[in-house]
Design a protein around this motif. Structure first.
Motif, mmCIF file in Angstrom:
data_model
loop_
_atom_site.group_PDB
_atom_site.id
_atom_site.type_symbol
_atom_site.label_atom_id
_atom_site.label_comp_id
_atom_site.label_asym_id
_atom_site.label_seq_id
_atom_site.Cartn_x
_atom_site.Cartn_y
_atom_site.Cartn_z
ATOM 1 N N ARG B 98 11.685 14.695 1.457
ATOM 2 C CA ARG B 98 10.515 15.320 2.114
ATOM 3 C C ARG B 98 9.037 14.465 2.104
ATOM 4 O O ARG B 98 9.141 13.748 1.189
ATOM 5 C CB ARG B 98 10.215 16.712 1.518
ATOM 6 N N GLY B 100 5.566 12.977 1.365
ATOM 7 C CA GLY B 100 4.931 13.183 0.140
ATOM 8 C C GLY B 100 5.792 13.465 -1.127
ATOM 9 O O GLY B 100 5.060 13.350 -2.073
ATOM 10 N N GLU B 146 5.448 5.964 -0.446
ATOM 11 C CA GLU B 146 5.917 7.197 0.581
ATOM 12 C C GLU B 146 7.177 6.747 1.344
ATOM 13 O O GLU B 146 7.257 5.710 1.565
ATOM 14 C CB GLU B 146 4.643 7.644 1.536
ATOM 15 N N THR B 168 11.755 3.932 5.950
ATOM 16 C CA THR B 168 10.547 3.081 5.850
ATOM 17 C C THR B 168 9.733 3.534 4.847
ATOM 18 O O THR B 168 9.759 4.704 4.394
ATOM 19 C CB THR B 168 9.932 3.030 7.208
ATOM 20 N N PHE B 169 8.757 2.512 4.339
ATOM 21 C CA PHE B 169 7.938 2.901 3.146
ATOM 22 C C PHE B 169 6.526 2.528 3.252
ATOM 23 O O PHE B 169 6.304 1.517 4.260
ATOM 24 C CB PHE B 169 8.420 2.015 1.989
ATOM 25 N N SER B 170 5.762 3.265 3.169
ATOM 26 C CA SER B 170 4.257 2.993 2.909
ATOM 27 C C SER B 170 3.609 3.243 1.805
ATOM 28 O O SER B 170 4.035 3.739 0.900
ATOM 29 C CB SER B 170 3.560 4.256 4.139
ATOM 30 N N PHE B 171 2.498 2.313 1.788
ATOM 31 C CA PHE B 171 1.746 2.538 0.433
ATOM 32 C C PHE B 171 0.471 3.138 0.437
ATOM 33 O O PHE B 171 -0.284 2.993 1.682
ATOM 34 C CB PHE B 171 1.749 1.128 -0.085
ATOM 35 N N LEU B 183 7.455 -8.413 0.229
ATOM 36 C CA LEU B 183 8.885 -8.133 0.476
ATOM 37 C C LEU B 183 9.270 -7.043 -0.193
ATOM 38 O O LEU B 183 8.839 -6.927 -1.619
ATOM 39 C CB LEU B 183 9.889 -9.279 0.076
ATOM 40 N N VAL B 184 9.659 -5.901 0.128
ATOM 41 C CA VAL B 184 10.095 -4.751 -0.393
ATOM 42 C C VAL B 184 11.651 -4.484 -0.504
ATOM 43 O O VAL B 184 12.227 -4.627 0.393
ATOM 44 C CB VAL B 184 9.494 -3.542 -0.012
ATOM 45 N N ALA B 369 20.306 -4.687 5.281
ATOM 46 C CA ALA B 369 19.537 -5.784 4.845
ATOM 47 C C ALA B 369 18.283 -5.623 4.408
ATOM 48 O O ALA B 369 17.378 -4.367 4.976
ATOM 49 C CB ALA B 369 19.298 -6.858 5.824
ATOM 50 N N ASP B 370 17.495 -5.924 3.243
ATOM 51 C CA ASP B 370 16.167 -5.681 2.613
ATOM 52 C C ASP B 370 15.399 -6.971 3.038
ATOM 53 O O ASP B 370 14.175 -7.150 2.606
ATOM 54 C CB ASP B 370 16.485 -5.482 1.323
ATOM 55 N N HIS B 371 16.074 -8.101 3.310
ATOM 56 C CA HIS B 371 15.343 -9.231 3.743
ATOM 57 C C HIS B 371 14.734 -9.922 2.445
ATOM 58 O O HIS B 371 13.582 -10.504 2.639
ATOM 59 C CB HIS B 371 14.466 -9.053 4.703
#
Lengths: 430, 447
Positions: B98, B100, B146, B168-171, B183-184, B369-371
């Motif tokens: 979910r 948050g 997140e 997808t990830f955000s900071f 690179l994450v 892939a995470d590249h």
């Protein structure tokens, strides 16, 4: 200044590889710092449920055993802790007495203040019980090999249990000290210690950070173990073929919650405390990996069939034990047990076996029984404030305290008593 | 451990010449403790050691200074309090579902383009090689990560629709400046049983498996990574990218990266030059995890037994097993691997066992892939995930994810995500009829 203030800064960043533009910066959440000694199985579930219910808060858990938590909360600023949540009645009581807690001031509708003789709330309103755990016996029915299932503490003194009882060492295993006091309260000082002496003689001792009582009993290595209920109830819920017996003379160990006087975020601390006491929080206690006893009676109707209900049991007199009055003696009793029964356990145990054999053979060994069943301390002496003060700092989990002069005296006196028993037993064998 | 009927069907038996069947390493437990049992036959001192290691694995670590000096030194930066936090009941983790929701059993590896010391990833100058959301009191955590999801649909033969989600990830709340050009790579906690056997597979055996000819253009190669204890390059065996040479380093790396606990292998705290408060924070000793404690943890993880298969005589399971081999899954998910010498734990030496993995790197396609390169592993390559015990995953962890980032909510989704070298096998799976697919999944459920 605490971390939560720093974290209010929103500095959005973009990670190139897996980021999805446009980046939406998350809303900042207020940190609630929780000091606890609960294991991850408890912490992670409350963390997840609380943060889902209160998205404006983010929990930060600081983990400390009770003996480490008390000085942490006595430090200036109380280390920024917003809520203390742990199973250590002595620490809560000490913090309240020293003015280091603020009134809890929560909605307590539906939460009883007592269970039998055990108080579930501080009469002055500084802390409140959040869950309970009961003491009793883990039993592996398949490993009993004809032995009766013990129903109460005296049953464990039966010679047939020799070498077949797992006993967590009270001075070293955090949950264990109240077991001593349950027996002492129910049978009195002299008869109670006599019973412990004989049970200790039958027992295999388990130390901290070693195998669990449930490991020993579930594997069948030992058919019976003294335990607190949730370890065993959780094992049962996860399919381990053991049973748990609540003895006729039972007792509970309450866990509590409190707000430190200097909490930087007391509203957040209260929100967490209220959640723990809410129906949603109390239901989490029934998870197979937790299996604690809720303090909200209404929740029991929603728990799995057969879940032990201490409120029902208390109405039948199962919880006459008063933990509050026993509290100041717990550490002293545990230290006495250590010196008299643990320090020279092999010798102690061997003498009980010889005594049981002599009694079975009809020998006159009453003197040996008197010597082995005695402890070198009277109840009146154990009540001396100066003596209790020596052990005041020893809390759950403080295993490695140096042995003092008093303890060396106890050990020497116990050795003399064993010597007396040995002489008598040797005499009748000759 | 390996049913004779399975061995009977394996012409590759010649490779196990001299190897014993690892029967003492399995446990007939189909319950929620199935990942938590010791090998049978441990001596009393070994049992004591096993339980000491277990205590450490379950230990919530304490902020220094503390009276509990044996278990203090958390952080200064960290992800969770305990090893068990990310490996609940020794099982696998999951991704946040979910908005948050925090990463309870997942973390993000970080690096910047380039090659770091010893050929590994180049850490981010301010944030290091792992995003530590938490900091001890007085040390700002690195920020918040997140997870959000986008979904696509794949229709299987027979009309069944599978919804695949991609993270997808955000900071946010970044405490040490922007995370530019980073690179994450996300990782959920992996199951930890059977690791002694994986650890005992020799580099030569890995190279031999890599060199074997395989159908469908399947390759497989050995990662070459840095062995910090030996101070030289070695074959990688453990980790999603096979970036760890051995169990001891896997433990020490996780202790430092996830908990901020130093050890004899990694003695420096996980603070970058930009993290001033982190560098000035009190520690829990030098090192915080002693050599004896690391020994106990290694012993514990090396001696966690593998769950025995269940329902092996069920006709549907047997059909699924044939299909699993028939459509090409066993090219990588090998049902038979042998160990080499293991001087530290001789009982692990020369054993044949069934991890359903070759421990090699394979290109799994763009979708996964995470590249982010990791030693020799490129951004599309992943180590073949061992499948043993996977049928109990959802019983043991009430909420689990599959694949490296937990994107797959079911084994069906996980299979459909396979691409790259696995694309031909994946295509055959998608083309199976519903009954055959159910049989193959029943086989996975029996592992």
């Amino acid at each position: 200044m605490t971390v939560n203030v720093n974290r209010r800064r929103l500095l959005a960043g973009l990670a190139a590889a897996l980021m999805a533009p446009p980046l939406l910066a998350a809303e900042a959440r207020t940190t609630v710092r929780v000091l606890t000694s609960y294991p991850d199985a408890v912490v992670s579930r409350f963390e997840s449920a609380f943060e889902a219910a209160h998205p404006g808060y983010r929990l930060q858990f600081v983990w400390r055993m009770p003996h480490d938590a008390q000085p942490y909360l006595e430090a200036p600023g109380q280390n920024g802790v917003d809520v203390y949540w742990s199973a250590s009645p002595r620490v809560f009581s000490a913090l309240a007495r020293s003015g280091r807690l603020q009134k809890l001031a929560l909605d307590t509708a539906g939460l009883p203040d007592r269970l039998g003789n055990a108080p579930l709330a501080d009469p002055d309103g500084y802390y409140r019980c959040t869950e309970m755990a009961g003491y009793g016996f883990a039993v592996n029915p398949g490993a009993l090999a004809g032995l009766p299932v013990p129903a109460d503490w005296p049953d464990l003194a039966d010679p047939r249990y020799a070498g077949r009882i797992a006993l967590p060492i009270p001075a070293r295993v955090g949950f264990a000290p109240p077991m001593l006091e349950i027996v002492l309260q129910a049978w009195g000082w002299q008869a109670g210690w006599a019973m412990w002496s004989e049970i200790a003689g039958n027992a295999v001792l388990l130390d901290r950070n070693s195998t669990f009582v449930t490991d020993e009993v579930a594997s069948g290595r030992l058919p019976v173990g003294l335990s607190i209920d949730f370890f065993v109830a959780s094992a049962i819920a996860n399919g381990v073929p053991v049973a748990f017996v609540y003895p006729r003379h039972g007792g509970i160990n309450p866990a509590q919650v409190a707000i430190p006087a200097a909490a930087p975020n007391p509203e957040g601390g209260r929100a967490f405390a209220q959640f723990v006491l809410s129906e949603a929080g109390q239901r989490i206690l029934g998870h197979p990996d937790i299996r604690k006893l809720p303090v909200r009676p209404a929740v029991y109707a929603e728990l799995p069939s057969g879940y032990y209900n201490p409120f029902t049991a208390a109405s039948l007199g199962a919880f006459d034990y008063d933990g509050d009055s026993a509290r100041s003696r717990l550490a002293l009793s545990a230290a006495l047990f250590e010196q008299v029964f643990v320090a020279d356990h092999a010798e102690h145990s061997a003498l009980w076996r010889r005594l049981h054999a002599a009694e079975a053979a009809g020998k006159q060994v009453a003197g040996a029984r008197r010597a082995l069943a005695a402890v070198p301390l009277t109840e009146a002496a154990a009540a001396e404030p100066a003596l209790r003060a020596l052990f005041q700092g020893r809390l759950e989990g403080s295993a490695a305290e140096p042995v003092g002069k008093v303890e060396r005296t106890w050990r020497a006196a116990a050795a003399a008593l064993r010597g007396e028993a040995d002489s008598i037993l040797t005499g009748v064998a000759a | 451990m390996i049913p004779s009927r399975l061995l009977g069907g394996l012409a590759a038996l010649s490779i196990v010449a001299g190897a014993a069947l690892a029967e003492d390493f399995t446990v007939a437990d189909g319950g929620r403790d199935a990942y938590s049992q010791p090998f049978a036959g441990l001596s009393d001192p070994e049992r004591d050691r096993f339980f000491r290691g277990r205590s450490l694995f379950r230990q919530s670590w304490v902020v220094s200074p503390a009276k509990d000096t044996l278990v203090d030194g958390l952080g200064p930066l960290y992800n969770r309090l305990a090893c068990i936090s990310c490996h609940a009941r020794n099982g696998r983790g999951n991704a946040p579902d979910r908005p948050g929701e925090r990463m309870q059993t997942m973390l993000l590896r970080l690096s910047v383009p380039g090659i770091g010391r010893h050929g590994g990833p180049l850490p981010h100058p301010a944030y290091g090689d792992q995003f530590n959301e938490e900091g001890i009191p007085g040390v700002p955590g690195e920020g918040r990560a997140e997870t959000s999801w986008s979904e696509t649909e794949v229709t299987l033969a027979g009309g069944e629709v599978v919804r695949l989600r991609r993270p997808t990830f955000s900071f946010s709340e970044l405490a040490y400046g922007p995370l530019d050009d980073v690179l994450v790579s996300p990782r959920i906690g992996q199951p930890v049983f059977g690791m002694g056997l994986l650890d005992a597979v020799s580099g030569e055996e890995l190279e031999r498996m890599a060199a074997e000819a395989k159908a469908d253009g399947v390759g497989g190669r050995v990662n070459r990574v840095w062995d910090a204890g030996a101070g030289r390059a070695a074959a990688g065996r453990l980790g999603y990218k096979a970036n760890m040479p051995n169990l001891r380093q896997q433990i020490a790396g996780a202790m430092l990266g996830d908990l901020g606990i130093t050890s004899p292998l990694f003695g420096a705290q996980n603070c970058t030059p930009a993290q001033t408060a982190c560098r000035q924070a009190p520690d829990g000793g030098h090192p915080e995890l002693t050599g004896a404690q690391l020994d106990d943890m290694e012993f514990y993880l090396a001696h966690l037994a593998v769950p025995e298969r269940r329902r092996v005589d069920d006709p549907q399971v047997r059909q699924g097993e044939r299909l699993f081999a028939g459509i090409g899954c066993t090219a990588c998910h090998r049902p038979l691997v042998v160990t080499g010498e293991h001087p530290k734990y001789p009982r692990l030496a020369q054993q044949a066992f069934a991890p359903y993995s070759d421990l090699l790197l394979h290109d799994l396609g763009e979708g996964l892939a995470d590249h982010r390169p990791d030693f020799l592993a490129n951004g599309r390559e992943w180590r073949t995930a061992p499948l043993w015990g996977i049928g109990l995953a959802e019983l043991i962890g009430e909420r689990v994810g599959y694949l490296h980032d937990g994107r797959a909510r079911t084994l069906l989704e996980a299979v459909v995500w396979h691409g790259g070298e696995a694309a031909p096998a994946q295509a055959r799976f998608v083309a199976l009829g519903p009954e055959q697919r159910a049989a193959l999944l029943a086989f996975l459920g029996s592992l």
